[in-house]
Design an enzyme around this catalytic site. Sequence first.
Site, PDB file in Angstrom:
ATOM      1  N   ASP A  38       0.649  -1.139   0.068  1.00 11.96           N
ATOM      2  CA  ASP A  38       0.049   0.188   0.057  1.00 11.96           C
ATOM      3  C   ASP A  38       0.883   1.145   0.064  1.00 11.96           C
ATOM      4  O   ASP A  38       1.985   1.228   0.568  1.00 11.96           O
ATOM      5  CB  ASP A  38      -1.001   0.009   1.096  1.00 11.96           C
ATOM      6  CG  ASP A  38      -2.091   0.648   1.144  1.00 11.96           C
ATOM      7  OD1 ASP A  38      -3.256   0.295   0.950  1.00 11.96           O
ATOM      8  OD2 ASP A  38      -1.998   2.168   1.074  1.00 11.96           O
ATOM      9  N   VAL A  65       1.452   2.080  -6.641  1.00 12.70           N
ATOM     10  CA  VAL A  65       1.021   1.104  -7.703  1.00 12.70           C
ATOM     11  C   VAL A  65       1.365   1.741  -9.039  1.00 12.70           C
ATOM     12  O   VAL A  65       1.521   1.004 -10.248  1.00 12.70           O
ATOM     13  CB  VAL A  65      -0.094   0.225  -7.780  1.00 12.70           C
ATOM     14  CG1 VAL A  65      -0.188  -0.661  -6.668  1.00 12.70           C
ATOM     15  CG2 VAL A  65      -1.296   1.170  -7.668  1.00 12.70           C
ATOM     16  N   TYR A 159     -13.378   7.323 -13.066  1.00 12.50           N
ATOM     17  CA  TYR A 159     -13.343   6.239 -12.353  1.00 12.50           C
ATOM     18  C   TYR A 159     -14.286   5.218 -12.995  1.00 12.50           C
ATOM     19  O   TYR A 159     -13.585   4.004 -13.254  1.00 12.50           O
ATOM     20  CB  TYR A 159     -14.049   6.461 -10.928  1.00 12.50           C
ATOM     21  CG  TYR A 159     -14.285   5.095 -10.175  1.00 12.50           C
ATOM     22  CD1 TYR A 159     -12.972   4.922  -9.256  1.00 12.50           C
ATOM     23  CD2 TYR A 159     -15.344   4.200 -10.117  1.00 12.50           C
ATOM     24  CE1 TYR A 159     -13.246   3.771  -8.438  1.00 12.50           C
ATOM     25  CE2 TYR A 159     -15.175   3.351  -9.295  1.00 12.50           C
ATOM     26  CZ  TYR A 159     -14.319   2.992  -8.598  1.00 12.50           C
ATOM     27  OH  TYR A 159     -14.284   1.824  -7.817  1.00 12.50           O
ATOM     28  N   LYS A 163     -12.590   1.569 -14.757  1.00 14.16           N
ATOM     29  CA  LYS A 163     -12.674   0.362 -14.357  1.00 14.16           C
ATOM     30  C   LYS A 163     -13.348  -0.451 -15.415  1.00 14.16           C
ATOM     31  O   LYS A 163     -13.083  -1.800 -15.428  1.00 14.16           O
ATOM     32  CB  LYS A 163     -13.953   0.398 -13.413  1.00 14.16           C
ATOM     33  CG  LYS A 163     -13.674   0.949 -12.008  1.00 14.16           C
ATOM     34  CD  LYS A 163     -12.407   0.025 -11.281  1.00 14.16           C
ATOM     35  CE  LYS A 163     -11.975   0.671 -10.003  1.00 14.16           C
ATOM     36  NZ  LYS A 163     -10.888   0.033  -9.142  1.00 14.16           N
TER      37      LYS A 163
END
Length: 259
Positions: A38, A65, A159, A163
């Site tokens: 994280d 990430v 967003y 996705k």
Amino acid sequence: MSGRLEGKVAIITGGANGMGALAAHRFAAEGASVVVADFDAEAAEAVATAVTDEGFAATSVAVDVSDETQVETMVGHAVETYGGLHVLYNNAGISPGDDDRPENTSVETWDRTFAVNVRGVFLCCKYGIGAMRDSGGGSIVNVASFVAHMGAATPQIAYTSSKGAVLAMTREIAAIHAREGIRANALCPGPVLTPLLAKFLSDDAKRQRRLVHIPMGRFGEAAEMVNGALFLASDESSYMTGQSLLIDGGITSTYTTPE
Ligand code: NAD
């Protein structure tokens, strides 16, 4: 009795909070050695410590990430610490509060969302797949969302688009690696009131607007999503790849909801 992830090494990105933190506990209790990865190093370490205090195996690693070097280090950490990699649970994601309809969404918000939610998943796969192959195969669980399947008038254009990209990426990775014993599936949660969603549905009116569309009439529980992740991560889903597992209280199957 052996656990459902016995002998497996699992990286959980975004493992410091929300669904990822719960998954860290659950995966470890099912026998996995867990790497809690994280951005929030302190919280990740706290989760790993709590898991080891329960008598299970976990370490933490600080990672953004969206950063290639840090992701490579994260995978190296898993392999060096536990000797391989079998489960890559790409759960880290962001949902910026100022993500809105296209006209109101800044390019910065779009880019930041894609950097974490899409480039992040790509980078983890880029570096994780080789480690999985060396470990005899494995399972990639990419977290998308129900919004990858249908549009919402409570807009979050960056967003939702990100996705959708995760879903497409998952199918392609599944196709490429199917004969190497590496599976890839997408987990598509419905709304769960973790800090991420609470930030987006910041007032009661917004929450009610979302609730109206859920046939079950309630938000999902993090544990209900982690149950799905566990199934996808484990060999119980051994003939399943390239799929999208929707756990959404019926949202995507319905047109109208009960009164
Ligand atoms: P959360 O905000 O509670 O946790 C996300 C974690 O990701 C945090 O620990 C955060 O520090 C970490 N993170 C953020 N950016 C990162 C980065 N660049 N590098 C590494 N770690 C980073 O979120 P959550 O609700 O548990 O969501 C987990 C996943 O589920 C996300 O991918 C989210 O998009 C998805 N999802 C959530 C919902 C929901 O309703 N909560 C619905 C559908 C999908």
